[in-house]
Design a protein around this motif. Structure first.
Motif, mmCIF file in Angstrom:
data_model
loop_
_atom_site.group_PDB
_atom_site.id
_atom_site.type_symbol
_atom_site.label_atom_id
_atom_site.label_comp_id
_atom_site.label_asym_id
_atom_site.label_seq_id
_atom_site.Cartn_x
_atom_site.Cartn_y
_atom_site.Cartn_z
ATOM 1 N N LEU A 69 0.825 -1.209 0.000
ATOM 2 C CA LEU A 69 0.000 0.000 0.000
ATOM 3 C C LEU A 69 0.863 1.264 0.000
ATOM 4 C CD1 LEU A 69 -2.897 -1.022 2.401
ATOM 5 C CD2 LEU A 69 -2.859 -0.990 -0.108
ATOM 6 N N LEU A 70 1.995 1.229 0.695
ATOM 7 C CA LEU A 70 2.906 2.374 0.637
ATOM 8 C C LEU A 70 3.425 2.581 -0.783
ATOM 9 C CD1 LEU A 70 5.015 1.945 3.911
ATOM 10 C CD2 LEU A 70 3.378 3.781 3.392
ATOM 11 N N ALA A 71 3.744 1.488 -1.455
ATOM 12 C CA ALA A 71 4.236 1.586 -2.833
ATOM 13 C C ALA A 71 3.156 2.117 -3.763
ATOM 14 C CB ALA A 71 4.727 0.222 -3.311
ATOM 15 N N VAL A 72 1.901 1.704 -3.559
ATOM 16 C CA VAL A 72 0.789 2.220 -4.369
ATOM 17 C C VAL A 72 0.647 3.726 -4.170
ATOM 18 C CG1 VAL A 72 -1.720 2.207 -4.610
ATOM 19 C CG2 VAL A 72 -0.478 0.057 -4.494
ATOM 20 N N SER A 127 5.342 -5.503 -6.799
ATOM 21 C CA SER A 127 6.778 -5.483 -6.539
ATOM 22 C C SER A 127 7.078 -5.458 -5.042
ATOM 23 C CB SER A 127 7.410 -4.262 -7.219
ATOM 24 O OG SER A 127 8.772 -4.142 -6.896
ATOM 25 N N ALA A 128 6.409 -4.573 -4.319
ATOM 26 C CA ALA A 128 6.693 -4.436 -2.893
ATOM 27 C C ALA A 128 6.146 -5.612 -2.086
ATOM 28 C CB ALA A 128 6.106 -3.120 -2.371
ATOM 29 N N ALA A 129 4.893 -5.951 -2.316
ATOM 30 C CA ALA A 129 4.286 -7.034 -1.538
ATOM 31 C C ALA A 129 4.839 -8.391 -1.954
ATOM 32 C CB ALA A 129 2.766 -7.009 -1.721
ATOM 33 N N GLY A 130 5.126 -8.562 -3.248
ATOM 34 C CA GLY A 130 5.624 -9.848 -3.718
ATOM 35 C C GLY A 130 6.985 -10.201 -3.165
ATOM 36 N N GLU A 131 7.819 -9.230 -2.934
ATOM 37 C CA GLU A 131 9.136 -9.505 -2.359
ATOM 38 C C GLU A 131 9.034 -9.814 -0.867
ATOM 39 O OE1 GLU A 131 12.040 -9.887 -3.755
ATOM 40 O OE2 GLU A 131 11.235 -9.522 -5.762
ATOM 41 N N TRP A 177 10.387 -1.007 -5.526
ATOM 42 C CA TRP A 177 11.781 -1.214 -5.117
ATOM 43 C C TRP A 177 12.217 -0.123 -4.133
ATOM 44 C CZ3 TRP A 177 16.094 1.886 -5.570
ATOM 45 C CH2 TRP A 177 17.332 1.269 -5.305
ATOM 46 N N THR A 178 11.807 1.114 -4.377
ATOM 47 C CA THR A 178 12.174 2.221 -3.494
ATOM 48 C C THR A 178 11.620 2.024 -2.091
ATOM 49 O OG1 THR A 178 12.232 3.755 -5.379
ATOM 50 C CG2 THR A 178 12.039 4.718 -3.176
ATOM 51 N N ARG A 205 10.776 -0.834 -0.656
ATOM 52 C CA ARG A 205 11.494 -1.934 -0.009
ATOM 53 C C ARG A 205 12.877 -1.482 0.444
ATOM 54 N NH1 ARG A 205 10.525 -4.597 -4.776
ATOM 55 N NH2 ARG A 205 12.760 -5.058 -4.948
ATOM 56 N N ARG A 206 13.528 -0.665 -0.375
ATOM 57 C CA ARG A 206 14.865 -0.183 -0.043
ATOM 58 C C ARG A 206 14.832 0.700 1.211
ATOM 59 N NH1 ARG A 206 20.012 -1.746 -1.614
ATOM 60 N NH2 ARG A 206 21.453 0.021 -1.477
ATOM 61 N N LEU A 207 13.846 1.567 1.282
ATOM 62 C CA LEU A 207 13.747 2.459 2.438
ATOM 63 C C LEU A 207 13.346 1.700 3.700
ATOM 64 C CD1 LEU A 207 11.979 5.548 0.810
ATOM 65 C CD2 LEU A 207 14.392 5.311 1.426
ATOM 66 N N ALA A 208 12.552 0.643 3.530
ATOM 67 C CA ALA A 208 12.130 -0.142 4.696
ATOM 68 C C ALA A 208 13.285 -0.929 5.289
ATOM 69 C CB ALA A 208 10.991 -1.090 4.306
ATOM 70 N N GLY A 209 14.257 -1.318 4.464
ATOM 71 C CA GLY A 209 15.436 -2.020 4.944
ATOM 72 C C GLY A 209 15.108 -3.398 5.481
#
Length: 248
Positions: free
Chosen positions: A123-126, A181-185, A228-229, A231-235
């Motif tokens: 949801l953050l990525a959306v 992308s975000a949830a699938g990873e 991807w961004t 996920r990267r920021l979430a670490g």
């Protein structure tokens, strides 16, 4: 040696020829004249001279538009009555990201800790993808929606509400691939189903006549980058508890 009178006659002949062809030379190319001794030099700029730039960007844009229109027309004139209802419903379900809100709720309810993380990141990525496309790229591009010609009308069975926003890039595709992308990873078991759903949503926007193929393609790339961004920021917190402890 050439006599003085011979030199005078040579200059007179050459000047006469210059005057008779002056209009033709001006039409062919700009030229620069200089006189050195007994010679007259005429220099024309090379084809790549700054005074005659080649409109490469305009040519590329026209060619992309031609390909987009050809793909759009091919899809529009292909009858698919069995698929129309499915793709129309899928396209409408993705309006205002409703499909991804429901999917996030399912992941959070059934996926445990990993599923809740996946839902939150998705949801953050959306949200990020929606802001980038609707507030940044669409106003900047200002591309019009596909044109329905008399010979390539979109079937009435596959029409949906036509947005008034710019066409490029597709916000539906951006949100779909951002969530996938975000949830699938974060939830690897859902990676394939989520990306399959995102792909179908993207195609449905061309099938229903509200986007060109390049709108969807670029929207998918933008969405994947937003995922991807996030996920990267979430670490390491984007991973499960065990993965987070293993991360350096």
């Amino acid at each position: 040696m050439v006599s003085a009178s011979g030199i005078t006659e040579s200059w007179t002949t050459e000047e006469t020829m210059d005057m008779s062809h002056e209009t033709t030379q001006q039409q062919r190319a700009p030229h620069i004249r200089s006189r050195r001794g007994d010679e007259v030099l005429v220099m024309t700029p090379a084809p790549n001279h700054p005074s005659a730039p080649v409109p490469r960007a305009a040519n590329v844009r026209a060619e992309v538009q031609a390909i987009d229109q050809a793909v759009f027309d091919a899809v529009a004139e292909t009858p698919t009555p069995s698929l129309d209802r499915l793709l129309v419903g899928l396209s409408r379900s993705a309006d205002r990201s409703r499909l991804w809100l429901v999917t996030a709720a399912g992941l959070a309810a059934l996926g445990g800790t990993r599923g809740r993380r996946a839902a939150g990141l998705g949801l953050l990525a959306v949200g990020l993808a929606s802001a980038v496309t609707n507030l940044g790229l669409k106003p900047l591009a200002g591309r019009r929606r596909p044109v329905w010609s008399d010979s390539h009308q979109v079937s009435a069975s596959r029409r949906v509400r036509r947005p008034i926003s710019a066409s490029f890039p597709s916000g539906h595709a951006a949100s779909a691939f951002a969530f996938a992308s975000a949830a699938g990873e974060a939830a690897p078991a859902a990676w394939v189903p989520l990306h399959l759903a995102a792909t179908l949503v993207g195609y449905s926007r061309v099938h229903t006549g509200v986007h060109y193929a390049s709108d969807v393609s670029v929207g998918a790339v933008v969405g994947a980058l937003c995922g991807w961004t996030v996920r990267r920021l979430a670490g390491p917190r984007a991973a499960g508890p065990r993965e987070a402890r293993r991360a350096p």
